[in-house]
Write a protein that holds these residues in place. Structure first.
Motif, mmCIF file in Angstrom:
data_model
loop_
_atom_site.group_PDB
_atom_site.id
_atom_site.type_symbol
_atom_site.label_atom_id
_atom_site.label_comp_id
_atom_site.label_asym_id
_atom_site.label_seq_id
_atom_site.Cartn_x
_atom_site.Cartn_y
_atom_site.Cartn_z
ATOM 1 N N VAL A 1 -6.240 -0.181 -38.666
ATOM 2 C CA VAL A 1 -6.004 1.027 -37.872
ATOM 3 C C VAL A 1 -6.043 0.699 -36.385
ATOM 4 O O VAL A 1 -5.214 1.179 -35.608
ATOM 5 N N LEU B 1 -14.407 2.869 -35.023
ATOM 6 C CA LEU B 1 -13.644 2.866 -36.262
ATOM 7 C C LEU B 1 -14.468 2.173 -37.353
ATOM 8 O O LEU B 1 -15.468 1.518 -37.077
ATOM 9 N N GLY C 1 -2.867 -1.119 -35.504
ATOM 10 C CA GLY C 1 -1.753 -0.177 -35.529
ATOM 11 C C GLY C 1 -1.780 0.764 -34.333
ATOM 12 O O GLY C 1 -0.735 1.084 -33.757
ATOM 13 N N PHE C 2 -2.978 1.211 -33.962
ATOM 14 C CA PHE C 2 -3.131 2.078 -32.789
ATOM 15 C C PHE C 2 -2.683 1.344 -31.530
ATOM 16 O O PHE C 2 -1.940 1.895 -30.704
ATOM 17 N N ARG D 1 -11.373 7.808 -43.322
ATOM 18 C CA ARG D 1 -10.964 8.667 -44.429
ATOM 19 C C ARG D 1 -11.644 8.220 -45.729
ATOM 20 O O ARG D 1 -11.620 7.041 -46.044
ATOM 21 N N LEU E 1 -7.937 8.194 -39.900
ATOM 22 C CA LEU E 1 -7.422 7.205 -40.832
ATOM 23 C C LEU E 1 -8.459 6.126 -41.145
ATOM 24 O O LEU E 1 -8.547 5.660 -42.270
ATOM 25 N N ALA E 2 -9.229 5.750 -40.134
ATOM 26 C CA ALA E 2 -10.212 4.684 -40.326
ATOM 27 C C ALA E 2 -11.404 5.143 -41.144
ATOM 28 O O ALA E 2 -11.997 4.359 -41.874
ATOM 29 N N ALA F 1 -6.318 8.083 -35.370
ATOM 30 C CA ALA F 1 -6.839 6.769 -35.749
ATOM 31 C C ALA F 1 -8.241 6.889 -36.329
ATOM 32 O O ALA F 1 -8.566 6.223 -37.325
ATOM 33 N N ARG G 1 -9.861 -1.870 -43.208
ATOM 34 C CA ARG G 1 -9.122 -0.640 -42.905
ATOM 35 C C ARG G 1 -9.232 -0.328 -41.412
ATOM 36 O O ARG G 1 -8.240 -0.028 -40.745
ATOM 37 N N GLY G 2 -10.457 -0.386 -40.885
ATOM 38 C CA GLY G 2 -10.648 -0.126 -39.464
ATOM 39 C C GLY G 2 -9.909 -1.123 -38.597
ATOM 40 O O GLY G 2 -9.348 -0.762 -37.557
#
Length: 213
Positions: free
Chosen positions: A112, A103, A115-116, A213, A210-211, A207, A108-109
């Motif tokens: 994520v 990630l 959250g994962f 993006r 999102l990481a 994930a 941000r990573g």
């Protein structure tokens, strides 16, 4: 397995080599366990608020300080003995380093990753409650989220094929534990492990998106 080349570069300190997200999670889990030893009243509150409890239909469930839904996530901070927590931390660090490394190495990573892990933990808790819907259940341990990391580590190492090579044996082992538990009760959350692994297998591509993006 490849062997790293020896060179003159100094080795990186162990805490610097662990990704931020993994270190945050590992320290939080370890800190929750230490509270039970160092500050027993606070540790007892953490236990009562975090342990996931299910009772058969028609049986009143014990009240929990943060309500009945918070433990679906917070159960990762409850462990039954040091062997239990050490085993989870070993897999968390080893698999988590691979996953977090894939990630983005920024906040941000990190978000994520956490959250994962939370999503896999919740999925594992729900799976165990469904499997034990007609019996008493007391669930604790980070192995729900760790199971998701096992599937994600497979994605990192070999894509979908790598994920299947790690996830299917883990699911098979836990199915066997569940079948054996019919004859001899085994205090292992086999359904929680399966639920976490399936969630990890399905959610890790999202994930990654999102990481990065």
């Amino acid at each position: 397995m490849s062997v790293p080349h020896r060179d003159s570069q100094p080795r990186e300190p162990i805490f610097n080599s662990i990704p931020r997200a993994v270190l945050i999670l590992a320290l939080a889990i370890l800190g929750a366990e230490l509270l039970r030893w160092l500050v027993p009243p606070l540790g007892q509150f953490v236990y009562e608020a975090s342990v996931l409890i299910n009772v058969p239909p028609g049986t009143p469930a014990p009240a929990q300080p943060l309500g009945p839904w918070a433990p679906y996530l917070l159960h990762i901070f409850v462990h039954f003995g040091w062997l239990h927590i050490i085993m989870n931390l070993v897999v968390l660090v080893s698999a988590g380093r691979l996953v977090a490394g894939a990630l983005a190495q920024d906040w941000r990573g990190t978000a994520v990753f956490l959250g994962f892990f939370a999503a896999c933990s919740i999925a594992g808790g729900i799976s165990q409650v469904i499997a034990d819907s007609n019996s008493f259940l007391t669930l604790g341990g980070a192995s729900t989220g760790v199971s998701g990391l096992i599937a994600a580590a497979g994605w990192v190492r070999g894509g979908q094929g790598g994920m299947l090579r790690l996830t299917l044996p883990w699911i098979a082992i836990n199915l066997l534990i569940g079948l054996l538990g019919i004859a001899v009760p085994i205090p292992i959350g086999w359904a929680a492990h399966i639920g976490g692994a399936i969630a990890g297998a399905g959610l890790f591509p999202l994930a990654l998106y999102l990481a990065r993006r």
